[in-house]
Design a protein around this motif. Structure first.
Motif, PDB file in Angstrom:
ATOM      1  N   THR A 110      -3.048   5.556 -39.657  1.00 34.62           N
ATOM      2  CA  THR A 110      -3.854   5.430 -38.440  1.00 34.62           C
ATOM      3  C   THR A 110      -4.365   4.005 -38.352  1.00 34.62           C
ATOM      4  N   LYS A 111      -4.258   3.415 -37.166  1.00 34.28           N
ATOM      5  CA  LYS A 111      -4.728   2.041 -36.979  1.00 34.28           C
ATOM      6  C   LYS A 111      -5.496   1.946 -35.666  1.00 34.28           C
ATOM      7  N   ASN A 123      -1.531   6.852 -34.732  1.00 33.12           N
ATOM      8  CA  ASN A 123      -2.326   8.069 -34.780  1.00 33.12           C
ATOM      9  C   ASN A 123      -1.725   9.064 -35.772  1.00 33.12           C
ATOM     10  N   ASN A 124      -2.159   8.964 -37.031  1.00 31.44           N
ATOM     11  CA  ASN A 124      -1.789   9.942 -38.051  1.00 31.44           C
ATOM     12  C   ASN A 124      -0.265  10.053 -38.225  1.00 31.44           C
ATOM     13  N   VAL A 125       0.391   8.901 -38.432  1.00 28.49           N
ATOM     14  CA  VAL A 125       1.850   8.868 -38.551  1.00 28.49           C
ATOM     15  C   VAL A 125       2.275   9.075 -40.008  1.00 28.49           C
ATOM     16  N   GLY A 129       3.375   1.274 -30.935  1.00 32.20           N
ATOM     17  CA  GLY A 129       2.927   1.257 -32.329  1.00 32.20           C
ATOM     18  C   GLY A 129       4.029   0.958 -33.328  1.00 32.20           C
ATOM     19  N   LYS A 130       5.238   0.678 -32.833  1.00 29.19           N
ATOM     20  CA  LYS A 130       6.400   0.448 -33.716  1.00 29.19           C
ATOM     21  C   LYS A 130       6.157  -0.697 -34.693  1.00 29.19           C
ATOM     22  N   SER A 131       5.794  -1.865 -34.154  1.00 25.41           N
ATOM     23  CA  SER A 131       5.612  -3.041 -35.014  1.00 25.41           C
ATOM     24  C   SER A 131       4.395  -2.888 -35.916  1.00 25.41           C
ATOM     25  N   THR A 132       3.349  -2.247 -35.417  1.00 24.82           N
ATOM     26  CA  THR A 132       2.159  -2.001 -36.245  1.00 24.82           C
ATOM     27  C   THR A 132       2.536  -1.141 -37.445  1.00 24.82           C
ATOM     28  N   LEU A 133       3.350  -0.109 -37.211  1.00 24.00           N
ATOM     29  CA  LEU A 133       3.798   0.754 -38.305  1.00 24.00           C
ATOM     30  C   LEU A 133       4.624  -0.044 -39.311  1.00 24.00           C
ATOM     31  N   ASP A 157       5.827   6.850 -29.312  1.00 30.44           N
ATOM     32  CA  ASP A 157       5.127   6.589 -28.055  1.00 30.44           C
ATOM     33  C   ASP A 157       3.649   6.819 -28.304  1.00 30.44           C
ATOM     34  N   GLN A 158       2.815   5.922 -27.771  1.00 31.73           N
ATOM     35  CA  GLN A 158       1.355   6.038 -27.860  1.00 31.73           C
ATOM     36  C   GLN A 158       0.882   6.280 -29.295  1.00 31.73           C
ATOM     37  N   GLY A 159       1.498   5.538 -30.236  1.00 32.00           N
ATOM     38  CA  GLY A 159       1.036   5.568 -31.614  1.00 32.00           C
ATOM     39  C   GLY A 159       1.450   6.773 -32.420  1.00 32.00           C
ATOM     40  N   GLU A 160       2.369   7.569 -31.887  1.00 28.52           N
ATOM     41  CA  GLU A 160       2.799   8.770 -32.592  1.00 28.52           C
ATOM     42  C   GLU A 160       4.326   8.846 -32.659  1.00 28.52           C
ATOM     43  N   ILE A 161       4.833   9.527 -33.694  1.00 24.29           N
ATOM     44  CA  ILE A 161       6.260   9.840 -33.740  1.00 24.29           C
ATOM     45  C   ILE A 161       6.480  11.074 -32.873  1.00 24.29           C
ATOM     46  N   ILE A 162       7.279  10.897 -31.821  1.00 26.18           N
ATOM     47  CA  ILE A 162       7.524  11.984 -30.877  1.00 26.18           C
ATOM     48  C   ILE A 162       8.735  12.805 -31.297  1.00 26.18           C
TER      49      ILE A 162
END
Length: 243
Positions: free
Chosen positions: A11-12, A21-23, A42-46, A213-218
């Motif tokens: 989470t970032k 979000n809780n990836v 959120g790809k690059s952040t992850l 998408d939107q900080g989550e793995i869809i």
């Protein structure tokens, strides 16, 4: 099979914005995982959290047995085994191609200069740039700079390679020469995590594709499953725009 990269509950927060979000996800040894999704998903952040270039607000990352997110861990030591290739090359302009590649092996790994240079020449052969050993970065095209950046990362003999949109700063005609090098690495069994908009590369090289998408793995799956018959409406909508 043990996990080479393991991410749990990443989470970032950037102020009110939840970039991750809780990836949770894993990458197995020798696997190429490609992460796709719209800008700001959120790809690059992850990706950057894997070697702690991005410090998570919560969650954990391991590379093999190394607990990356534990601040007691020796992050410099961990990063020696994680090659990172960025959008914008980051070559040292005052060093030749050969010097750029040998700098870390000589200074960090304490490799003798002759041995480091021999290894660098092997890598330059591999990326098709042996004749550029004495060139300065300003004399290279964007695609050549990025191939040198890949050779520089490989010179440290990493067990993991991270690619953060490595072709997005390149002219279209230079993209293929970089992707060809990355495809060869994937086929040789390098463990790779790649953030990219190049769907052709994802189809050709990925063992698994992750849509964020939107900080989550869809959704995640094999390239064929994800591209040909996405299960989630958001995935399908994204792919309809770009394929």
């Amino acid at each position: 099979m043990p996990d080479r990269i393991r991410i749990e509950g990443a989470t970032k927060l950037f102020g009110e914005l939840k970039a991750l979000n809780n990836v949770s996800m894993v990458v197995h040894p020798g696997e190429t995982v490609v992460v796709i999704g719209p800008s700001g998903s959120g790809k690059s952040t992850l990706l950057r959290s894997v070697n702690r270039l991005e410090v998570l607000s919560a969650g954990d990352v391991w590379i093999d047995e190394d607990h990356v997110t534990n601040h007691a861990s020796d992050i410099r030591k961990i990063r020696e085994e994680v090659g990172m290739v960025f959008q914008n090359f980051n070559l040292f302009p005052h060093l030749t191609v050969l010097q750029n590649i040998t700098l870390s092996p000589i200074n960090v790994k304490k490799l003798p200069k002759a041995k480091a240079e021999a290894k660098a020449m092997e890598l330059l052969e591999r990326v098709g740039l042996a004749e550029k050993r004495d060139a300065w970065p300003e004399q290279l095209s964007g695609g050549q700079k990025q191939r040198v950046a890949i050779a520089r990362a490989l010179a440290m003999e990493p067990k993991v390679m991270l690619f953060d949109e490595p072709t997005s700063a390149l002219d279209p005609e230079m993209v293929k020469e970089v992707l060809d090098v990355m495809l060869a690495l994937a086929k040789e069994g390098m463990t790779m995590m790649v953030v990219t908009h190049e769907m052709g590369f994802a189809k050709a090289a990925a063992d698994r594709v992750i849509f964020m998408d939107q900080g989550e793995i869809i959704e995640e799956g094999t390239p064929k499953a994800l591209f040909d018959s996405p299960k989630n409406e958001r995935t399908a909508k994204f792919l309809a725009h770009i394929l």
